[in-house]
Write a protein that holds these residues in place. Structure first.
Motif, PDB file in Angstrom:
ATOM      1  N   PRO A  20       0.815  -1.223   0.000  1.00 44.74           N
ATOM      2  CA  PRO A  20       0.000   0.000   0.000  1.00 44.74           C
ATOM      3  C   PRO A  20       0.848   1.273   0.000  1.00 44.74           C
ATOM      4  O   PRO A  20       0.459   2.278  -0.591  1.00 44.74           O
ATOM      5  CB  PRO A  20      -0.808  -0.108   1.289  1.00 44.74           C
ATOM      6  N   GLU A  21       2.015   1.224   0.627  1.00 39.85           N
ATOM      7  CA  GLU A  21       2.889   2.410   0.653  1.00 39.85           C
ATOM      8  C   GLU A  21       3.390   2.747  -0.745  1.00 39.85           C
ATOM      9  O   GLU A  21       3.466   3.915  -1.118  1.00 39.85           O
ATOM     10  CB  GLU A  21       4.072   2.187   1.596  1.00 39.85           C
ATOM     11  N   ILE A  22       3.738   1.733  -1.522  1.00 38.08           N
ATOM     12  CA  ILE A  22       4.206   1.977  -2.889  1.00 38.08           C
ATOM     13  C   ILE A  22       3.084   2.572  -3.727  1.00 38.08           C
ATOM     14  O   ILE A  22       3.304   3.506  -4.506  1.00 38.08           O
ATOM     15  CB  ILE A  22       4.747   0.678  -3.526  1.00 38.08           C
ATOM     16  N   ILE A  23       1.869   2.064  -3.559  1.00 38.55           N
ATOM     17  CA  ILE A  23       0.734   2.611  -4.303  1.00 38.55           C
ATOM     18  C   ILE A  23       0.505   4.068  -3.923  1.00 38.55           C
ATOM     19  O   ILE A  23       0.273   4.917  -4.786  1.00 38.55           O
ATOM     20  CB  ILE A  23      -0.534   1.768  -4.058  1.00 38.55           C
ATOM     21  N   LEU A  24       0.584   4.376  -2.629  1.00 40.85           N
ATOM     22  CA  LEU A  24       0.401   5.761  -2.185  1.00 40.85           C
ATOM     23  C   LEU A  24       1.475   6.669  -2.770  1.00 40.85           C
ATOM     24  O   LEU A  24       1.174   7.750  -3.280  1.00 40.85           O
ATOM     25  CB  LEU A  24       0.427   5.838  -0.656  1.00 40.85           C
ATOM     26  N   GLU A  25       2.741   6.253  -2.681  1.00 40.76           N
ATOM     27  CA  GLU A  25       3.824   7.096  -3.186  1.00 40.76           C
ATOM     28  C   GLU A  25       3.736   7.260  -4.705  1.00 40.76           C
ATOM     29  O   GLU A  25       3.956   8.349  -5.223  1.00 40.76           O
ATOM     30  CB  GLU A  25       5.186   6.511  -2.796  1.00 40.76           C
ATOM     31  N   PHE A  26       3.401   6.196  -5.407  1.00 38.19           N
ATOM     32  CA  PHE A  26       3.264   6.273  -6.861  1.00 38.19           C
ATOM     33  C   PHE A  26       2.111   7.191  -7.244  1.00 38.19           C
ATOM     34  O   PHE A  26       2.226   7.995  -8.176  1.00 38.19           O
ATOM     35  CB  PHE A  26       3.059   4.866  -7.439  1.00 38.19           C
ATOM     36  N   SER A  27       1.005   7.097  -6.511  1.00 36.31           N
ATOM     37  CA  SER A  27      -0.138   7.952  -6.844  1.00 36.31           C
ATOM     38  C   SER A  27       0.136   9.413  -6.490  1.00 36.31           C
ATOM     39  O   SER A  27      -0.310  10.315  -7.200  1.00 36.31           O
ATOM     40  CB  SER A  27      -1.412   7.447  -6.162  1.00 36.31           C
ATOM     41  N   ILE A  28       0.891   9.676  -5.424  1.00 35.68           N
ATOM     42  CA  ILE A  28       1.275  11.060  -5.113  1.00 35.68           C
ATOM     43  C   ILE A  28       2.160  11.614  -6.227  1.00 35.68           C
ATOM     44  O   ILE A  28       1.983  12.751  -6.670  1.00 35.68           O
ATOM     45  CB  ILE A  28       1.997  11.131  -3.747  1.00 35.68           C
ATOM     46  N   GLY A  29       3.106  10.801  -6.691  1.00 32.97           N
ATOM     47  CA  GLY A  29       3.963  11.241  -7.789  1.00 32.97           C
ATOM     48  C   GLY A  29       3.170  11.549  -9.044  1.00 32.97           C
ATOM     49  O   GLY A  29       3.370  12.584  -9.683  1.00 32.97           O
ATOM     50  N   GLY A  30       2.259  10.669  -9.408  1.00 41.09           N
ATOM     51  CA  GLY A  30       1.432  10.897 -10.593  1.00 41.09           C
ATOM     52  C   GLY A  30       0.514  12.087 -10.438  1.00 41.09           C
ATOM     53  O   GLY A  30       0.318  12.874 -11.374  1.00 41.09           O
ATOM     54  N   LEU A  31      -0.039  12.233  -9.248  1.00 42.11           N
ATOM     55  CA  LEU A  31      -0.931  13.359  -8.971  1.00 42.11           C
ATOM     56  C   LEU A  31      -0.220  14.684  -9.228  1.00 42.11           C
ATOM     57  O   LEU A  31      -0.735  15.551  -9.948  1.00 42.11           O
ATOM     58  CB  LEU A  31      -1.374  13.252  -7.508  1.00 42.11           C
ATOM     59  N   PHE A  32       0.984  14.842  -8.693  1.00 35.81           N
ATOM     60  CA  PHE A  32       1.693  16.106  -8.857  1.00 35.81           C
ATOM     61  C   PHE A  32       2.407  16.213 -10.202  1.00 35.81           C
ATOM     62  O   PHE A  32       2.594  17.315 -10.717  1.00 35.81           O
ATOM     63  CB  PHE A  32       2.645  16.340  -7.689  1.00 35.81           C
ATOM     64  N   LEU A  33       2.795  15.095 -10.790  1.00 36.90           N
ATOM     65  CA  LEU A  33       3.376  15.124 -12.129  1.00 36.90           C
ATOM     66  C   LEU A  33       2.379  15.715 -13.117  1.00 36.90           C
ATOM     67  O   LEU A  33       2.686  16.650 -13.861  1.00 36.90           O
ATOM     68  CB  LEU A  33       3.784  13.717 -12.560  1.00 36.90           C
ATOM     69  N   PHE A  34       1.164  15.181 -13.113  1.00 41.94           N
ATOM     70  CA  PHE A  34       0.167  15.659 -14.069  1.00 41.94           C
ATOM     71  C   PHE A  34      -0.387  17.033 -13.689  1.00 41.94           C
ATOM     72  O   PHE A  34      -0.817  17.778 -14.559  1.00 41.94           O
ATOM     73  CB  PHE A  34      -0.931  14.617 -14.248  1.00 41.94           C
ATOM     74  N   LEU A  35      -0.336  17.380 -12.411  1.00 36.78           N
ATOM     75  CA  LEU A  35      -0.691  18.740 -12.024  1.00 36.78           C
ATOM     76  C   LEU A  35       0.326  19.727 -12.595  1.00 36.78           C
ATOM     77  O   LEU A  35      -0.053  20.784 -13.124  1.00 36.78           O
ATOM     78  CB  LEU A  35      -0.762  18.875 -10.504  1.00 36.78           C
ATOM     79  N   GLY A  36       1.605  19.385 -12.518  1.00 31.71           N
ATOM     80  CA  GLY A  36       2.640  20.249 -13.096  1.00 31.71           C
ATOM     81  C   GLY A  36       2.484  20.390 -14.601  1.00 31.71           C
ATOM     82  O   GLY A  36       2.611  21.491 -15.150  1.00 31.71           O
ATOM     83  N   LEU A  37       2.192  19.284 -15.286  1.00 33.42           N
ATOM     84  CA  LEU A  37       1.984  19.356 -16.738  1.00 33.42           C
ATOM     85  C   LEU A  37       0.741  20.179 -17.073  1.00 33.42           C
ATOM     86  O   LEU A  37       0.730  20.935 -18.051  1.00 33.42           O
ATOM     87  CB  LEU A  37       1.877  17.946 -17.323  1.00 33.42           C
TER      88      LEU A  37
END
Length: 167
Positions: free
Chosen positions: A88-105
């Motif tokens: 679950p920690e990997i899923i959380l960290e991956f989703s946080i990364g994707g969330l802010f990656l696409f927010l930046g784009l």
């Protein structure tokens, strides 16, 4: 004698009352996630006709937002058992990364920083690269270091995006 998100008194339920509580909670979460996913789908369908990449980035941002909150509320693994292979920690960290990656784009395309402000464009690009790096490290890095990394990257990104929005 009050309740906050950090201090809550334990509550004991009978079996019937607990089932009613879980059903009501599931309905509320389902409506919330359903609205977010329908907005994401609407933006994804709208993107080709508008020829605007920012709609795609916003759609993906919302998908990662829903993924993050579903995992945070312990609903993702119950709905998608195939993800039990990951922690679950990997899923959380991956989703946080994707969330802010696409927010930046999204911010990059929405504010046309690549045509208006070259410095803002470079700083946003750095933020996007740092988020992508965090997503790439999510399966192999230690969770505590990855969390510290994302905290620093997100603080940097929020300051940058606020500055770009003001400018």
């Amino acid at each position: 004698e009050y309740e906050t998100p950090t201090f809550q008194r334990p509550v004991l339920y009978s079996a019937a009352a607990y089932q009613a509580f879980v059903g009501h909670r599931g309905l509320v979460f389902g409506m919330y996630y359903g609205v977010l996913l329908s907005i994401a789908l609407f933006c994804a369908v709208l993107a080709p006709s508008l020829r605007d990449r920012s709609c795609i980035w916003f759609s993906l941002h919302l998908v990662f937002l829903v993924t993050f909150f579903m995992e945070f509320n312990l609903l993702l693994l119950s709905q998608m058992p195939v993800l039990r292979l990951l922690s679950p920690e990997i899923i959380l960290e991956f989703s946080i990364g994707g969330l802010f990656l696409f927010l930046g784009l999204f911010v990059r395309d929405f504010f046309f920083s690549h045509t208006r402000a070259l410095f803002s464009e470079r700083v946003l690009l750095l933020f996007v690269i740092l988020c992508a790096l965090g997503m790439a490290l999510a399966p192999s890095a230690s969770i505590s270091r990855l969390t510290d990394y994302f905290v620093l990257v997100i603080i940097f990104g929020l300051v940058v995006m606020t500055g770009i929005g003001i400018a």
